[in-house]
Design a protein around this motif. Structure first.
Motif, PDB file in Angstrom:
ATOM      1  N   ALA A 140     -43.891  32.345 -51.218  1.00 13.73           N
ATOM      2  CA  ALA A 140     -44.825  33.165 -51.986  1.00 13.73           C
ATOM      3  C   ALA A 140     -44.796  32.757 -53.440  1.00 13.73           C
ATOM      4  O   ALA A 140     -43.798  32.225 -53.947  1.00 13.73           O
ATOM      5  N   LEU A 141     -45.896  33.009 -54.104  1.00 14.51           N
ATOM      6  CA  LEU A 141     -45.970  32.942 -55.564  1.00 14.51           C
ATOM      7  C   LEU A 141     -46.252  34.354 -56.045  1.00 14.51           C
ATOM      8  O   LEU A 141     -47.262  34.958 -55.656  1.00 14.51           O
ATOM      9  N   LEU A 142     -45.334  34.895 -56.846  1.00 15.53           N
ATOM     10  CA  LEU A 142     -45.595  36.171 -57.490  1.00 15.53           C
ATOM     11  C   LEU A 142     -46.356  35.890 -58.777  1.00 15.53           C
ATOM     12  O   LEU A 142     -45.897  35.114 -59.626  1.00 15.53           O
ATOM     13  N   ALA A 143     -47.530  36.490 -58.915  1.00 15.07           N
ATOM     14  CA  ALA A 143     -48.378  36.264 -60.084  1.00 15.07           C
ATOM     15  C   ALA A 143     -48.798  37.621 -60.633  1.00 15.07           C
ATOM     16  O   ALA A 143     -49.390  38.431 -59.912  1.00 15.07           O
ATOM     17  N   ALA A 149     -39.072  42.967 -64.486  1.00 19.56           N
ATOM     18  CA  ALA A 149     -38.087  43.074 -65.557  1.00 19.56           C
ATOM     19  C   ALA A 149     -37.829  41.738 -66.241  1.00 19.56           C
ATOM     20  O   ALA A 149     -37.483  41.703 -67.433  1.00 19.56           O
ATOM     21  N   SER A 150     -37.990  40.639 -65.525  1.00 14.84           N
ATOM     22  CA  SER A 150     -37.710  39.320 -66.102  1.00 14.84           C
ATOM     23  C   SER A 150     -38.699  38.939 -67.189  1.00 14.84           C
ATOM     24  O   SER A 150     -38.383  38.131 -68.068  1.00 14.84           O
ATOM     25  N   GLY A 151     -39.922  39.466 -67.106  1.00 11.95           N
ATOM     26  CA  GLY A 151     -40.932  39.146 -68.091  1.00 11.95           C
ATOM     27  C   GLY A 151     -41.739  37.904 -67.785  1.00 11.95           C
ATOM     28  O   GLY A 151     -42.673  37.585 -68.524  1.00 11.95           O
ATOM     29  N   VAL A 152     -41.413  37.188 -66.710  1.00 17.63           N
ATOM     30  CA  VAL A 152     -42.175  35.981 -66.390  1.00 17.63           C
ATOM     31  C   VAL A 152     -43.531  36.358 -65.809  1.00 17.63           C
ATOM     32  O   VAL A 152     -43.756  37.483 -65.362  1.00 17.63           O
ATOM     33  N   ASP A 153     -44.433  35.390 -65.788  1.00 21.29           N
ATOM     34  CA  ASP A 153     -45.794  35.630 -65.311  1.00 21.29           C
ATOM     35  C   ASP A 153     -46.015  35.138 -63.889  1.00 21.29           C
ATOM     36  O   ASP A 153     -46.861  35.669 -63.170  1.00 21.29           O
ATOM     37  N   CYS A 154     -45.254  34.112 -63.477  1.00 14.13           N
ATOM     38  CA  CYS A 154     -45.327  33.570 -62.125  1.00 14.13           C
ATOM     39  C   CYS A 154     -43.914  33.256 -61.652  1.00 14.13           C
ATOM     40  O   CYS A 154     -43.083  32.796 -62.440  1.00 14.13           O
ATOM     41  N   LEU A 155     -43.654  33.486 -60.371  1.00 13.09           N
ATOM     42  CA  LEU A 155     -42.331  33.225 -59.808  1.00 13.09           C
ATOM     43  C   LEU A 155     -42.492  32.676 -58.399  1.00 13.09           C
ATOM     44  O   LEU A 155     -43.190  33.268 -57.571  1.00 13.09           O
ATOM     45  N   SER A 156     -41.827  31.551 -58.119  1.00 17.19           N
ATOM     46  CA  SER A 156     -41.896  30.919 -56.798  1.00 17.19           C
ATOM     47  C   SER A 156     -40.680  31.288 -55.970  1.00 17.19           C
ATOM     48  O   SER A 156     -39.552  31.312 -56.474  1.00 17.19           O
ATOM     49  N   VAL A 157     -40.910  31.546 -54.675  1.00 22.05           N
ATOM     50  CA  VAL A 157     -39.827  31.872 -53.755  1.00 22.05           C
ATOM     51  C   VAL A 157     -40.110  31.192 -52.415  1.00 22.05           C
ATOM     52  O   VAL A 157     -41.272  30.997 -52.044  1.00 22.05           O
ATOM     53  N   SER A 158     -39.032  30.810 -51.708  1.00 22.01           N
ATOM     54  CA  SER A 158     -39.166  30.103 -50.437  1.00 22.01           C
ATOM     55  C   SER A 158     -38.319  30.773 -49.372  1.00 22.01           C
ATOM     56  O   SER A 158     -37.170  31.153 -49.633  1.00 22.01           O
ATOM     57  N   GLY A 159     -38.862  30.888 -48.165  1.00 23.17           N
ATOM     58  CA  GLY A 159     -38.185  31.619 -47.100  1.00 23.17           C
ATOM     59  C   GLY A 159     -36.927  30.975 -46.560  1.00 23.17           C
ATOM     60  O   GLY A 159     -35.933  31.658 -46.303  1.00 23.17           O
ATOM     61  N   HIS A 160     -36.926  29.662 -46.388  1.00 25.53           N
ATOM     62  CA  HIS A 160     -35.801  29.045 -45.667  1.00 25.53           C
ATOM     63  C   HIS A 160     -34.547  28.898 -46.517  1.00 25.53           C
ATOM     64  O   HIS A 160     -33.510  28.462 -46.017  1.00 25.53           O
ATOM     65  N   LYS A 161     -34.608  29.262 -47.795  1.00 26.20           N
ATOM     66  CA  LYS A 161     -33.413  29.229 -48.638  1.00 26.20           C
ATOM     67  C   LYS A 161     -32.613  30.531 -48.551  1.00 26.20           C
ATOM     68  O   LYS A 161     -31.495  30.598 -49.060  1.00 26.20           O
ATOM     69  N   LEU A 162     -33.163  31.553 -47.912  1.00 25.66           N
ATOM     70  CA  LEU A 162     -32.502  32.857 -47.900  1.00 25.66           C
ATOM     71  C   LEU A 162     -32.417  33.491 -46.521  1.00 25.66           C
ATOM     72  O   LEU A 162     -32.165  34.687 -46.396  1.00 25.66           O
ATOM     73  N   GLY A 163     -32.627  32.680 -45.480  1.00 30.19           N
ATOM     74  CA  GLY A 163     -32.499  33.187 -44.126  1.00 30.19           C
ATOM     75  C   GLY A 163     -33.798  33.428 -43.400  1.00 30.19           C
ATOM     76  O   GLY A 163     -33.809  33.992 -42.303  1.00 30.19           O
ATOM     77  N   GLY A 164     -34.912  33.006 -43.992  1.00 27.89           N
ATOM     78  CA  GLY A 164     -36.213  33.110 -43.344  1.00 27.89           C
ATOM     79  C   GLY A 164     -36.620  31.770 -42.752  1.00 27.89           C
ATOM     80  O   GLY A 164     -35.852  30.803 -42.772  1.00 27.89           O
ATOM     81  N   PRO A 165     -37.842  31.684 -42.221  1.00 29.42           N
ATOM     82  CA  PRO A 165     -38.296  30.437 -41.596  1.00 29.42           C
ATOM     83  C   PRO A 165     -38.770  29.403 -42.605  1.00 29.42           C
ATOM     84  O   PRO A 165     -39.211  29.734 -43.707  1.00 29.42           O
ATOM     85  N   VAL A 166     -38.676  28.132 -42.208  1.00 29.17           N
ATOM     86  CA  VAL A 166     -39.268  27.049 -42.987  1.00 29.17           C
ATOM     87  C   VAL A 166     -40.778  27.244 -43.040  1.00 29.17           C
ATOM     88  O   VAL A 166     -41.381  27.831 -42.149  1.00 29.17           O
ATOM     89  N   SER A 167     -41.391  26.747 -44.110  1.00 26.82           N
ATOM     90  CA  SER A 167     -42.846  26.827 -44.306  1.00 26.82           C
ATOM     91  C   SER A 167     -43.338  28.252 -44.498  1.00 26.82           C
ATOM     92  O   SER A 167     -44.445  28.604 -44.086  1.00 26.82           O
ATOM     93  N   SER A 168     -42.502  29.089 -45.118  1.00 27.05           N
ATOM     94  CA  SER A 168     -42.950  30.400 -45.571  1.00 27.05           C
ATOM     95  C   SER A 168     -42.516  30.547 -47.017  1.00 27.05           C
ATOM     96  O   SER A 168     -41.445  30.086 -47.410  1.00 27.05           O
ATOM     97  N   GLU A 210     -49.400  41.554 -56.448  1.00 25.73           N
ATOM     98  CA  GLU A 210     -48.891  40.397 -57.190  1.00 25.73           C
ATOM     99  C   GLU A 210     -48.278  39.346 -56.277  1.00 25.73           C
ATOM    100  O   GLU A 210     -47.851  38.296 -56.742  1.00 25.73           O
ATOM    101  N   VAL A 211     -48.218  39.615 -54.977  1.00 26.79           N
ATOM    102  CA  VAL A 211     -47.607  38.695 -54.010  1.00 26.79           C
ATOM    103  C   VAL A 211     -48.695  37.841 -53.367  1.00 26.79           C
ATOM    104  O   VAL A 211     -49.578  38.345 -52.675  1.00 26.79           O
ATOM    105  N   VAL A 212     -48.639  36.535 -53.607  1.00 24.01           N
ATOM    106  CA  VAL A 212     -49.567  35.583 -53.009  1.00 24.01           C
ATOM    107  C   VAL A 212     -48.783  34.736 -52.021  1.00 24.01           C
ATOM    108  O   VAL A 212     -47.886  33.974 -52.405  1.00 24.01           O
ATOM    109  N   PHE A 213     -49.078  34.862 -50.738  1.00 22.47           N
ATOM    110  CA  PHE A 213     -48.340  34.116 -49.724  1.00 22.47           C
ATOM    111  C   PHE A 213     -48.755  32.644 -49.710  1.00 22.47           C
ATOM    112  O   PHE A 213     -49.929  32.305 -49.877  1.00 22.47           O
TER     113      PHE A 213
END
Length: 429
Positions: free
Chosen positions: A222-225, A201-220, A68-71
């Protein structure tokens, strides 16, 4: 021009936060290796193994299956892929599905694709109502979906607002949409690593996440689908990432992204409590220095009655606001002017509003929450993160009172034709 002081307080973690040392180490080590993850030789297979381990690590951290993880290359791409891809897929399956239901307080990474679909793809846009705290009105959303569900392609709503920090009732929104078989996308870019986030558990179908907001690199990112969800790709090429997102994968960045996400999620509860306590100290310090500063967004119960707020204390159990977010409007001031004056004193923050050609624009988030335009222009957002300490709060506490007083005394609330930076520089001479 005035001499700028060294940065003593970085209060803009919602814009980007420093990379975690472990993520830096992982990325640096991986950059010593060569290999395209789509190649079949030994170096390629090694790169593929790193990518798949990162995919599994991210899935474990966020309550999703590896498949379900699409980079992607970041949050904006993830949001665009979800909003446009779901719309195109649903419309192709049923031409009646031309309505997009969105909240009016979304980040522009969602708002602009929605507006693009309206302009170029004949999408009908319906806006879900929000209250004075920026929280979706569930009764209003239910009425909206009951009225137009036969034509709705998707619902999109952010997990937590990037400006005022209000957390949305995501599970309840997903349940309302799913009654009518409507898929839900959530921009969780500000939430992951700062709030408990479980994709399944949230029940959503797609979820966007970004690396540089949580201590990862910019331009990384994922879309969870969810499995079986039809998403039309926006990029065409090599067919990577289930054919949803073509492009050569940045192996080093994805490894660092997964490491950062895992660490942020593991430490989220304890770090959230630490940051929330600092945030509360910051809010109290601002109110002590500027008693008429108005706190925007959901009001945590521990801050109720201590100063002016836009909304009443939250009646929502649990977390109602991002732990590191403090958003204020300062009567009689222009937010941009305050930002430049604080910057000159070594305190970095943001207004949360766009600024084009030197002309400040009031925040669409605040306007949707019912804030008058003149008031919305006086907004500042302070956001804390994993490197924040009490000294950051102290630096702001010492600077904010004199800065507001100076801005008000110099009339930096409106001066047509003169940039706010230029005004602030003149005042700071």
């Amino acid at each position: 021009m005035p001499t700028l002081e060294p940065v003593t307080s970085y209060l803009d973690h919602a814009a980007t936060t420093p990379m975690l040392p472990e993520a830096v180490a992982a990325m640096a080590e991986e950059m010593t290796h060569t290999g395209n993850a789509s190649s079949l030789h030994s170096s390629g297979r090694r790169a593929r193994r790193v990518v798949e381990e990162a995919r599994e690590q991210l899935g474990v951290a966020l309550g999703a299956g590896p498949s379900e993880v699409v980079f992607t290359a970041g949050g904006t791409e993830s949001d665009n892929l979800a909003v446009k891809g779901l719309y195109w897929a649903r419309r192709a399956a049923d031409p009646r599905r031309r309505t997009v239901v969105a909240s009016p307080i979304e980040h522009h990474a969602v708002l602009d694709p929605v507006e693009w679909l309206h302009t170029h793809e004949q999408a009908d846009v319906r806006w879900m109502p929000v209250d004075r705290a920026g929280r979706v009105d569930l009764d209003g959303l239910k009425e909206l979906l009951d009225d137009c569900h036969d034509s709705v392609a998707l619902v999109t709503v952010m997990w937590a607002n990037n400006e005022v920090g209000t957390v949305q009732p995501i599970a309840e929104i997903a349940e309302l949409a799913h009654r009518h078989g409507i898929p839900v996308h959530t921009d969780a870019i500000q939430a992951v690593g700062h709030l408990p986030v479980d994709f399944t558990a949230s029940g959503v179908d797609c979820l966007s996440v970004s690396g540089h907001k949580l201590g990862g690199p910019v331009s990384s990112g994922a879309l969870l689908a969810r499995r079986g969800l039809d998403v039309v790709p926006g990029l065409h090429g090599g067919g990577q990432e289930r054919g949803i997102r073509s492009g050569t994968l940045d192996v080093a960045a994805l490894r660092a992204f997964a490491v950062a996400t895992s660490l942020a999620v593991q430490g989220q509860e304890a770090e959230g409590e630490r940051i929330a306590a600092l945030r509360n100290d910051l809010v109290r310090a601002v109110w002590e220095a500027v008693p008429d500063a108005v706190l925007s967004g959901a009001v945590p119960r521990e801050l109720a009655g201590l100063g002016p707020t836009l909304a009443p204390p939250s009646s929502v159990p649990g977390l109602s606001r991002l732990p590191g977010n403090a958003h204020f409007t300062f009567p009689g001031c222009e937010g941009d002017s305050l930002l430049y004056l604080l910057d000159a004193r070594g305190v970095e923050c943001s207004t949360g509003s766009a600024c084009q050609a030197g002309v400040p624009q009031p925040s669409h988030v605040l306007l949707a929450m019912g804030v008058p335009e003149t008031t919305a222009r006086g907004a500042l957002r302070f956001t804390l993160g994993h490197t924040s300490t009490a000294s950051d709060v102290t630096a702001l506490a010492q600077a904010i009172g004199p800065v507001v007083e100076r801005a008000r005394g110099a009339g930096l609330s409106s001066a047509p034709g003169v940039s706010k930076r230029k005004q602030a520089e003149e005042v700071g001479r």
